[in-house]
Design a protein around this motif. Structure first.
Motif, mmCIF file in Angstrom:
data_model
loop_
_atom_site.group_PDB
_atom_site.id
_atom_site.type_symbol
_atom_site.label_atom_id
_atom_site.label_comp_id
_atom_site.label_asym_id
_atom_site.label_seq_id
_atom_site.Cartn_x
_atom_site.Cartn_y
_atom_site.Cartn_z
ATOM 1 N N GLY A 145 29.609 -55.294 19.619
ATOM 2 C CA GLY A 145 29.484 -54.867 18.443
ATOM 3 C C GLY A 145 30.626 -54.253 17.685
ATOM 4 O O GLY A 145 31.822 -54.044 18.447
ATOM 5 N N ASN A 146 31.041 -53.774 16.426
ATOM 6 C CA ASN A 146 32.069 -53.310 15.927
ATOM 7 C C ASN A 146 32.620 -52.095 16.586
ATOM 8 O O ASN A 146 33.860 -51.916 17.024
ATOM 9 C CB ASN A 146 31.970 -52.976 14.519
ATOM 10 N N ALA A 147 31.824 -50.995 16.810
ATOM 11 C CA ALA A 147 32.267 -49.696 17.610
ATOM 12 C C ALA A 147 32.599 -50.041 19.097
ATOM 13 O O ALA A 147 33.903 -49.362 19.517
ATOM 14 C CB ALA A 147 31.001 -48.941 17.673
ATOM 15 N N GLY A 148 32.070 -51.044 19.801
ATOM 16 C CA GLY A 148 32.474 -51.473 21.002
ATOM 17 C C GLY A 148 33.773 -52.225 21.094
ATOM 18 O O GLY A 148 34.493 -51.856 22.122
ATOM 19 N N VAL A 149 34.230 -52.878 20.240
ATOM 20 C CA VAL A 149 35.442 -53.543 20.172
ATOM 21 C C VAL A 149 36.334 -52.507 19.831
ATOM 22 O O VAL A 149 37.506 -52.536 20.646
ATOM 23 C CB VAL A 149 35.399 -54.526 18.917
ATOM 24 N N VAL A 150 36.079 -51.568 19.028
ATOM 25 C CA VAL A 150 37.160 -50.529 18.794
ATOM 26 C C VAL A 150 37.541 -49.771 20.087
ATOM 27 O O VAL A 150 38.410 -49.535 20.365
ATOM 28 C CB VAL A 150 36.788 -49.402 17.555
ATOM 29 N N LEU A 152 36.910 -50.961 23.079
ATOM 30 C CA LEU A 152 37.682 -51.754 23.816
ATOM 31 C C LEU A 152 39.077 -51.521 23.889
ATOM 32 O O LEU A 152 39.911 -51.683 24.689
ATOM 33 C CB LEU A 152 37.090 -53.108 24.111
ATOM 34 N N ILE A 153 39.619 -51.835 22.433
ATOM 35 C CA ILE A 153 40.951 -51.622 22.129
ATOM 36 C C ILE A 153 41.552 -50.460 22.509
ATOM 37 O O ILE A 153 42.660 -50.288 22.950
ATOM 38 C CB ILE A 153 41.243 -51.905 20.442
ATOM 39 N N VAL A 154 40.971 -49.233 22.014
ATOM 40 C CA VAL A 154 41.183 -47.998 22.685
ATOM 41 C C VAL A 154 41.614 -47.868 24.218
ATOM 42 O O VAL A 154 42.463 -47.138 24.704
ATOM 43 C CB VAL A 154 40.463 -46.947 21.841
ATOM 44 N N LEU A 155 40.329 -48.284 24.887
ATOM 45 C CA LEU A 155 40.564 -48.259 26.170
ATOM 46 C C LEU A 155 41.896 -49.004 26.872
ATOM 47 O O LEU A 155 42.614 -48.376 27.570
ATOM 48 C CB LEU A 155 39.220 -48.973 26.915
ATOM 49 N N CYS A 156 42.032 -50.012 26.199
ATOM 50 C CA CYS A 156 43.304 -50.906 26.779
ATOM 51 C C CYS A 156 44.525 -50.078 26.568
ATOM 52 O O CYS A 156 45.653 -49.914 27.284
ATOM 53 C CB CYS A 156 43.321 -52.245 26.061
ATOM 54 N N GLY A 157 44.588 -49.552 25.072
ATOM 55 C CA GLY A 157 45.695 -48.793 24.773
ATOM 56 C C GLY A 157 45.785 -47.488 25.403
ATOM 57 O O GLY A 157 46.893 -47.017 26.002
ATOM 58 N N HIS A 158 44.805 -46.639 25.756
ATOM 59 C CA HIS A 158 44.884 -45.736 26.692
ATOM 60 C C HIS A 158 45.333 -45.923 27.915
ATOM 61 O O HIS A 158 46.272 -44.963 28.313
ATOM 62 C CB HIS A 158 43.320 -44.691 26.657
ATOM 63 N N TYR A 159 44.920 -46.708 28.506
ATOM 64 C CA TYR A 159 45.389 -47.121 29.889
ATOM 65 C C TYR A 159 46.571 -47.611 29.977
ATOM 66 O O TYR A 159 47.291 -47.647 30.856
ATOM 67 C CB TYR A 159 44.058 -47.885 30.806
#
Length: 182
Positions: A145-150, A152-159
């Motif tokens: 979903g839209n919120a989940g894609v957001v 996922l991107i934030v997760l990759c950016g944070h790590y």
């Protein structure tokens, strides 16, 4: 030895002590890894730790998929400490050992589960190409979903931030091991 010395907790400023308390009273339980370096800037530490706490302990992405994205990020940055910390978590969350091993060796895993293949492809493309193809994006959006894609991107950016901190400050793994080659 890390490039910055860990600050002795008895020498913390009031602001550092407050951030340390927030970390130690939460699910992490102790100030370790990147947070030992970040404590030199308590405002940055607090921002990073709160984002990470949300993503790891309050996010909506299934733990197996979350840890898969974290491992792809750790591998993209050759972040030894990140791998050391998260490979066991990935196992506990149900990510299969052959997938973990393939990522560690910079090889594309063979996936039995479509959701893992989608998250792997998304994170891998984002790190390697700094963008995501339409088919990969569409598959991730359908899955998460839209919120989940957001997320996922934030997760990759944070790590990515965490990996940069670990690598730039040369944070060592206890015992000096290096689980990632090359």
């Amino acid at each position: 030895m890390a490039r910055l010395p860990a600050i002795n907790p008895t020498k913390y400023t009031a602001e550092q002590a407050a951030v340390a308390k927030a970390i130690t009273s939460g699910p992490r339980g102790e100030v370790r890894g990147p947070f030992k370096m970040l404590m030199h800037n308590p405002k940055a530490t607090d921002a990073v730790q709160r984002m990470g706490a949300y993503l790891r302990f309050g996010g909506t992405i299934d733990g197996r998929l979350r840890e898969l994205a974290i491992l792809v990020t750790a591998r993209a940055w050759s972040a030894q400490y990140e791998w050391y910390a998260h490979a066991p978590i990935a196992q506990k969350e149900g990510l299969a050992d052959p997938i973990i091993d393939a990522i560690a060796k910079n090889k594309t895993p063979r996936f039995k589960n479509k959701d893992e293949k989608i998250v792997y492809s998304f994170a891998k493309e984002l790190h390697a190409k700094h963008k995501v193809s339409k088919p990969t994006y569409d598959a991730a959006r359908k899955l998460l979903g839209n919120a989940g894609v957001v997320e996922l991107i934030v997760l990759c950016g944070h790590y990515t931030v965490v990996s940069m901190v670990l690598n730039a400050f040369e944070v060592e793994i206890p015992g000096g091991k290096k689980p990632l080659k090359g």
